[in-house]
Design an enzyme around this catalytic site. Structure first.
Site, PDB file in Angstrom:
ATOM      1  N   TYR A 216       0.821  -1.230   0.000  1.00  0.00           N
ATOM      2  CA  TYR A 216       0.000   0.000   0.000  1.00  0.00           C
ATOM      3  C   TYR A 216       0.854   1.279   0.000  1.00  0.00           C
ATOM      4  O   TYR A 216       2.038   1.229   0.181  1.00  0.00           O
ATOM      5  CB  TYR A 216      -1.083   0.011   1.076  1.00  0.00           C
ATOM      6  N   GLU A 217       0.193   2.402  -0.245  1.00  0.00           N
ATOM      7  CA  GLU A 217       0.880   3.699  -0.483  1.00  0.00           C
ATOM      8  C   GLU A 217       1.807   3.579  -1.689  1.00  0.00           C
ATOM      9  O   GLU A 217       2.844   4.231  -1.743  1.00  0.00           O
ATOM     10  CB  GLU A 217       1.685   4.141   0.740  1.00  0.00           C
ATOM     11  N   GLY A 218       1.423   2.763  -2.655  1.00  0.00           N
ATOM     12  CA  GLY A 218       2.241   2.570  -3.851  1.00  0.00           C
ATOM     13  C   GLY A 218       3.152   1.376  -3.677  1.00  0.00           C
ATOM     14  O   GLY A 218       4.000   1.367  -2.772  1.00  0.00           O
TER      15      GLY A 218
END
Ligand SMILES: Cc1cc2nc3c(=O)[nH]c(=O)nc-3n(C[C@H](O)[C@H](O)[C@H](O)COP(=O)(O)OP(=O)(O)OC[C@H]3O[C@@H](n4cnc5c(N)ncnc54)[C@H](O)[C@@H]3O)c2cc1C
Length: 589
Positions: free
Chosen positions: A435-437
């Site tokens: 997550y968050e890229g």
């Protein structure tokens, strides 16, 4: 039991990175090593007394969903109340919006402690910080006045609603709609995977939502950011439900106590939302705040890896098995005496400590960027922080996963059994690299935006300055050559990749993740070597904490011999490995 690594955090912050120098700036004039130490100690107590005891029970019970509400596991509400009553939600928040205005570097050190103690709990305040940051950067004075006080005090929590079923890494595909309705908008659509999208910790939840205003241009340039509260405040102060709901929560591998919600906006009359900043600039705002959010997830990786190290270290000292090679003993000994177990523990120790050094170095650059009066120095610090963020996020979370897996290995069969707790650490940590890229998205950012925008100037300058910094120790007879050689190689590989970016971009992106990992291992060597040299100097002048400093030197030496060679092999991959990816026939994979 988790114990906050206060001694090492203190050493990194105040001895290696000299964070106390921030006190010479007007913005952080109040900061000192004593203040930092006191904060770390209080945070450590909160971690041990409140958060850690809920980690395993929260995992077993998980958050539960019924119709429209989500119930948190036992103890979480009470812990959250204590968290906000102690003012922790305000620690790193700017003073002008009601926070304590502490430097980001100390807030990051504290976050590491809390992520280590209870990752599922800490995601809630972390998301709220993201919402605060987005509103602070882009919100109108009116929106700030309306929503920031409750977010900063923790009376309400915040969320980031980006992901949709067909818009994950590619946010240009966002389909959630926003329709103008006078002074506000009506929001319609579905978001998935929303962390703490619903819970019973607070009465209200302030959602930040990416949506496309009807008629907006296609792609990334048509996305806007909205603040959409769960409950709307009426003129008489009462709260009524907005038209949004949590449809369900996911059953997932780890962080069971953190509700991951499917959110539906506008099933009836449309959810009332307020535009943040200008229309169609939503992604830009998200990118500004992402520096902090991505750094935060990198720090998360370090926190859970530290937890795993502590678990493995305790296990290795208590589990007795066999007579180790080279030791004369009548009876079997604890497994830490087997050379390979020692090797694994040293890998974990130097790994966590090197990631901590780089993570906090990057956080310090953000503070310098926001506080130095010399505009040029502040600009350099900002571009350095921005360069390092994808490296900290990608390298620390990927390597944390490996290190935690090593921790499972140290436990043998019991590592695979839930009872020892390391299995939970491994399950919880896995998401941090996603997550968050994902790591690929971080590597794309590193190449495309961070190297691309100044033709590598920030990276090349950093590798040169790091060499100069290490050279200072050579005159004192210390061996810094392996780290300097690695920095030289990173400099050369970066120049090679810059040419590839212009001439053969597909080739460059085919090795972007190996490059990102090479950056991490090389910068880890630079900072670990500095830390070892400083420890050597302190020992020479008779510093009292001999054991701690000798441990630093020992794990620094191990890093150079066992970890740094990864950087050299990754350099070979970056130079020679692109074609076998680019030319690969996908039907044959
Ligand atoms: C537990 C959990 C909590 C989450 N919390 C939130 C939240 O609070 N808010 C929110 O908005 N979202 C949240 N997410 C969503 C999360 O950010 C996305 O899952 C993540 O960004 C990846 O998107 P995706 O799942 O669609 O994967 P995809 O985009 O489908 O990616 C699949 C694979 O393809 C690769 N890939 C995709 N595009 C590229 C590219 N351009 N270059 C190279 N490789 C590429 C990826 O690296 C990955 O390996 C959460 C997810 C989970 C599981």
């Amino acid at each position: 039991m988790y114990t906050a690594p206060i001694k090492d955090l203190n050493f990194v912050l105040h001895t290696v990175l000299n964070a106390n120098a921030l006190s010479s700036t007007t913005r952080y004039a109040e900061y000192s090593a004593d203040v930092g130490t006191a904060i770390l100690e209080e945070a450590g107590k909160f971690a041990t007394d409140v958060l850690d005891p809920l980690n395993a029970s929260g995992d077993r019970a998980g958050a539960t969903h019924s119709t429209q509400s989500v119930t948190m596991p036992a103890g979480f509400r009470d812990a959250y109340e204590q968290f906000i009553e102690s003012g922790w939600s305000q620690l790193g928040v700017e003073a002008d919006i009601g926070g304590q205005g502490m430097p980001h570097v100390i807030a990051s050190a504290v976050e590491e402690i809390w992520f280590g103690a209870n990752m599922a709990f800490m995601l809630c305040p972390m998301l709220a910080s993201g919402a605060i940051e987005a509103l602070r950067i882009a919100g109108s004075e009116e929106l700030k006045a309306r929503f920031l006080p409750e977010l900063v005090s923790g009376v309400s929590t915040g969320t980031m609603n980006l992901t949709e079923p067909s818009a994950g890494s590619d946010l240009a595909a966002v389909r959630t709609r926003a329709v103008e309705a006078g002074d506000h908008y009506k929001i319609y659509g579905q978001k998935i995977f929303i962390t703490y999208g619903e819970h019973d910790l607070t009465e209200n939840i302030i959602h930040l939502v990416l949506a496309r205003i009807d008629g907006a241009p296609a792609g990334v340039k048509g996305i806007s950011l909205f603040v959409v509260p769960k409950k709307l405040k009426q003129e008489d102060g009462s709260l009524v439900l907005n038209d949004l709901r949590c449809v369900s929560i996911e059953h997932k591998m780890g962080i069971h106590a953190s509700p991951t919600c499917v959110m539906s906006f506008g099933d009836k009359e449309g959810a009332t939302g307020y535009l943040v900043g200008e229309a169609h600039h939503g992604l830009e705002y998200m990118f500004i705040m992402m520096n902090r959010a991505r750094l935060g997830v990198g720090i998360q990786g370090i926190g859970v890896a530290e937890r795993a190290f502590q678990q493995a270290s305790t296990w290795a000292r208590t589990r007795v098995q066999g007579k180790p090679v080279g030791i004369k003993s009548e009876k079997p000994l604890a497994i830490i005496h087997h050379p390979d177990v020692r090797r694994m523990l040293l890998t974990m120790k130097c790994g966590v400590q090197s990631m901590r050094l780089l993570g906090l170095y990057a956080a310090l650059q953000l503070d310098r960027a926001h506080s130095l009066e010399d505009a040029q120095a502040a600009k350099i610090a900002l571009s350095r922080a921005e360069l390092l963020v994808p490296i900290v996020k990608g390298w620390s979370t990927e390597w944390a996963n490996e290190l935690i897996s090593t921790g499972v290995q140290i436990h043998g069969g019991m590592g695979y059994i839930e009872e020892t707790g390391i299995a939970q650490t491994m399950r919880d940590a896995r998401i941090a690299a996603i997550y968050e890229g994902t790591t690929a998205i971080q590597a794309n950012d590193l190449l495309g935006r961070k190297l691309g925008r100044d033709h590598g100037a920030t990276m090349l300058r950093l590798t040169e300055e790091a060499q100069q910094e290490l050279n200072r120790f050579t005159s004192q007879g210390m061996n810094v050559e392996p780290a300097i050689k690695a920095l030289r190689e990173l400099h050369d590989v970066t120049e090679f990749l810059l040419i590839q970016l212009t001439n053969a971009p597909t080739q460059a992106y085919a090795v972007s993740v190996p490059y990102l990992m090479m950056c991490g291992f090389t910068m880890g060597a630079w900072l670990t070597t500095s830390a070892s040299c400083i420890a050597t100097q302190l020992l020479k002048i008779g510093h009292e904490d001999k054991e701690f400093l000798e441990g630093k030197i020992q794990s620094g030496q191990f890093y150079i011999e066992h970890v740094l060679p990864h950087a050299a092999s990754l350099a070979t991959v970056v130079r020679n490995g692109a074609n076998s990816v680019v030319d690969a026939n996908v039907d044959l994979i």
